[in-house]
Design a protein around this motif. Structure first.
Motif, PDB file in Angstrom:
ATOM      1  N   ILE A 170       0.840  -1.199   0.000  1.00 36.51           N
ATOM      2  CA  ILE A 170       0.000   0.000   0.000  1.00 36.51           C
ATOM      3  C   ILE A 170       0.878   1.254   0.000  1.00 36.51           C
ATOM      4  N   ALA A 171       1.893   1.254   0.867  1.00 30.97           N
ATOM      5  CA  ALA A 171       2.801   2.400   0.952  1.00 30.97           C
ATOM      6  C   ALA A 171       3.505   2.657  -0.373  1.00 30.97           C
ATOM      7  N   SER A 172       3.919   1.566  -1.024  1.00 29.64           N
ATOM      8  CA  SER A 172       4.599   1.687  -2.314  1.00 29.64           C
ATOM      9  C   SER A 172       3.677   2.304  -3.367  1.00 29.64           C
ATOM     10  N   MET A 173       2.417   1.829  -3.391  1.00 34.08           N
ATOM     11  CA  MET A 173       1.446   2.358  -4.357  1.00 34.08           C
ATOM     12  C   MET A 173       1.096   3.817  -4.074  1.00 34.08           C
ATOM     13  N   ALA A 174       1.058   4.172  -2.774  1.00 39.18           N
ATOM     14  CA  ALA A 174       0.710   5.546  -2.388  1.00 39.18           C
ATOM     15  C   ALA A 174       1.911   6.477  -2.433  1.00 39.18           C
ATOM     16  N   ASP A 175       3.084   5.902  -2.681  1.00 35.93           N
ATOM     17  CA  ASP A 175       4.337   6.673  -2.712  1.00 35.93           C
ATOM     18  C   ASP A 175       4.603   7.368  -1.380  1.00 35.93           C
ATOM     19  N   ILE A 176       4.438   6.580  -0.284  1.00 37.85           N
ATOM     20  CA  ILE A 176       4.735   7.093   1.057  1.00 37.85           C
ATOM     21  C   ILE A 176       5.635   6.098   1.781  1.00 37.85           C
ATOM     22  N   LYS A 177       6.236   6.541   2.863  1.00 37.86           N
ATOM     23  CA  LYS A 177       7.064   5.668   3.685  1.00 37.86           C
ATOM     24  C   LYS A 177       6.425   5.528   5.064  1.00 37.86           C
ATOM     25  N   TRP A 222      -9.512  -4.960   3.964  1.00 41.03           N
ATOM     26  CA  TRP A 222      -8.757  -5.499   2.830  1.00 41.03           C
ATOM     27  C   TRP A 222      -9.508  -6.604   2.087  1.00 41.03           C
ATOM     28  N   THR A 223     -10.796  -6.663   2.275  1.00 42.17           N
ATOM     29  CA  THR A 223     -11.619  -7.683   1.636  1.00 42.17           C
ATOM     30  C   THR A 223     -12.053  -7.239   0.240  1.00 42.17           C
ATOM     31  N   SER A 224     -12.651  -8.160  -0.516  1.00 43.71           N
ATOM     32  CA  SER A 224     -13.071  -7.841  -1.887  1.00 43.71           C
ATOM     33  C   SER A 224     -14.297  -6.928  -1.895  1.00 43.71           C
ATOM     34  N   ALA A 225     -15.129  -7.042  -0.844  1.00 40.24           N
ATOM     35  CA  ALA A 225     -16.306  -6.181  -0.714  1.00 40.24           C
ATOM     36  C   ALA A 225     -16.347  -5.628   0.706  1.00 40.24           C
ATOM     37  N   ARG A 226     -17.140  -4.601   0.910  1.00 38.42           N
ATOM     38  CA  ARG A 226     -17.250  -4.015   2.249  1.00 38.42           C
ATOM     39  C   ARG A 226     -17.792  -5.036   3.249  1.00 38.42           C
ATOM     40  N   SER A 227     -17.327  -4.931   4.472  1.00 39.76           N
ATOM     41  CA  SER A 227     -17.817  -5.815   5.527  1.00 39.76           C
ATOM     42  C   SER A 227     -19.250  -5.452   5.871  1.00 39.76           C
ATOM     43  N   PRO A 228     -20.148  -6.448   5.976  1.00 45.40           N
ATOM     44  CA  PRO A 228     -21.523  -6.147   6.377  1.00 45.40           C
ATOM     45  C   PRO A 228     -21.591  -5.537   7.784  1.00 45.40           C
ATOM     46  N   LYS A 237      -9.644  -1.616  -2.622  1.00 45.45           N
ATOM     47  CA  LYS A 237      -9.945  -1.336  -4.034  1.00 45.45           C
ATOM     48  C   LYS A 237     -10.622   0.019  -4.189  1.00 45.45           C
ATOM     49  N   GLU A 238     -11.546   0.311  -3.287  1.00 45.43           N
ATOM     50  CA  GLU A 238     -12.254   1.595  -3.358  1.00 45.43           C
ATOM     51  C   GLU A 238     -11.319   2.776  -3.109  1.00 45.43           C
ATOM     52  N   LEU A 239     -10.255   2.523  -2.365  1.00 50.35           N
ATOM     53  CA  LEU A 239      -9.286   3.584  -2.074  1.00 50.35           C
ATOM     54  C   LEU A 239      -8.216   3.702  -3.156  1.00 50.35           C
ATOM     55  N   GLY A 240      -8.315   2.851  -4.181  1.00 48.63           N
ATOM     56  CA  GLY A 240      -7.388   2.940  -5.299  1.00 48.63           C
ATOM     57  C   GLY A 240      -6.242   1.949  -5.295  1.00 48.63           C
ATOM     58  N   TYR A 241      -6.331   0.932  -4.398  1.00 45.66           N
ATOM     59  CA  TYR A 241      -5.284  -0.091  -4.339  1.00 45.66           C
ATOM     60  C   TYR A 241      -5.885  -1.418  -4.819  1.00 45.66           C
TER      61      TYR A 241
END
Length: 322
Positions: A170-177, A222-228, A237-241
């Protein structure tokens, strides 16, 4: 020579008959299930529920032995090194058993040192922060981290775990440390983020009671869909990862187990996954049954090892070879 050969043949036949009888009678005494995480976490509680149900099928108690450490690998490694392959010592096998050998020298070979029995379930992972934290959303974390490289700390249940690897991706994709602070399990990571010793916690749903009580804030799952249970919390995924992480796990014993004993254990744990009490316990921690039989579990081990190899290589975490 004639007598000796007959005697040897008789001994060999006796041993085969004894082994077959042993497999047929199994189990005749309590079974130890190694859970490689501290007591009280989501894995421990769910595995105790599964073990209790399976014990009713087997007709013998299954005692849980918590052997935490090594990001969930100390318990399985201890079993592989010293336990007899008689079905009386088995262990939960987290994904780190396959990943850690790619990152450092270890004492076990996941392809050779275990008898894989049954695949059970996986986790709902999430990132939490203290309810008093400045971070209201994941975007707040990213914005702060960009202005303060390396100052955002996050607790995980150990280096090399799916939580560690996932956060680094996630950090790598967001370009943060971000800075990881490894612990032994969920009880410790809960305490760390609750006391604001770390800014974040990346862990499975052992955090749920604290989130429900309003003491921790859940920023993402970190699931494929939102938790009920948390319909307002976004997925990766919704956050762009473009990732889904559930770190699936199963049960194995030491190498060389009798297939008939493996079959008995497989059937008992499969039945446990269908037990309404077990399903309810798993649901409490947002864990969904993910059954695979013995042969499919073996194939999965090969697939997941190769998949982990690619991730570890990409993140630059692969062990150095001479």
């Amino acid at each position: 020579m004639f007598r000796r050969s007959h005697f040897a043949a008789a001994i060999a036949a006796f041993m085969l008959i004894s082994a077959a009888a042993g497999a047929q009678e199994y189990p005749t005494k309590p079974i130890t299930l190694i859970v490689p995480w501290p007591a009280g976490g989501s894995t421990d509680i769910s595995m105790r529920a599964i073990a209790e149900s399976a014990s009713k099928v087997l007709g013998q108690p299954i005692a849980v032995d918590n052997k935490a450490g090594g990001s969930g690998t100390v318990g399985p490694a201890t079993m592989a090194a010293g336990a007899k392959p008689d079905g009386y010592t088995i262990a939960q096998i987290p994904i780190t058993v396959f990943r850690l050998p790619l990152m450092q020298e270890v004492s076990w070979d996941p392809a050779k040192d275990f008898t894989y029995i049954v695949h059970l379930t996986g986790y709902t992972f999430g990132v939490t922060t203290s309810a008093e934290s400045q971070f209201k959303t994941w975007k707040d974390v990213v914005d702060y981290a960009k202005q303060n490289p390396g100052k955002v700390t996050y607790a995980t249940p150990g280096a090399g775990t799916s939580l560690h690897i996932g956060m680094e991706q996630i950090a790598s994709m967001a370009d943060i440390k971000l800075t990881q602070v490894p612990f032994k399990g969920g009880a410790e990571t809960n305490a760390a983020v609750l006391g604001q010793h770390t800014m974040l916690q990346a862990d499975s749903t052992g955090w749920r009671p604290l989130v429900d009580a309003g003491k921790l804030r859940l920023l993402m799952v970190w699931t494929s869909a939102r938790s009920p249970n948390y319909p307002n919390v976004p997925t990766l995924k919704e956050l762009g990862y473009p990732m889904v992480y559930d770190s699936p796990f199963g049960i194995a014993g030491p190498k060389g187990m009798d297939p008939k004993i493996v079959a008995k254990l497989h059937d008992a744990f499969k039945k446990a996954l269908e037990d309404p009490a077990v399903v309810a316990t798993l649901a409490k921690f947002d864990m969904v049954p993910n059954y695979k039989n013995t042969e499919d579990y073996k194939k999965f081990v090969v697939e997941v090892t190769e998949s982990e190899r690619k991730v570890v290589d990409k993140l630059g975490l692969a062990k150095k070879t001479n």
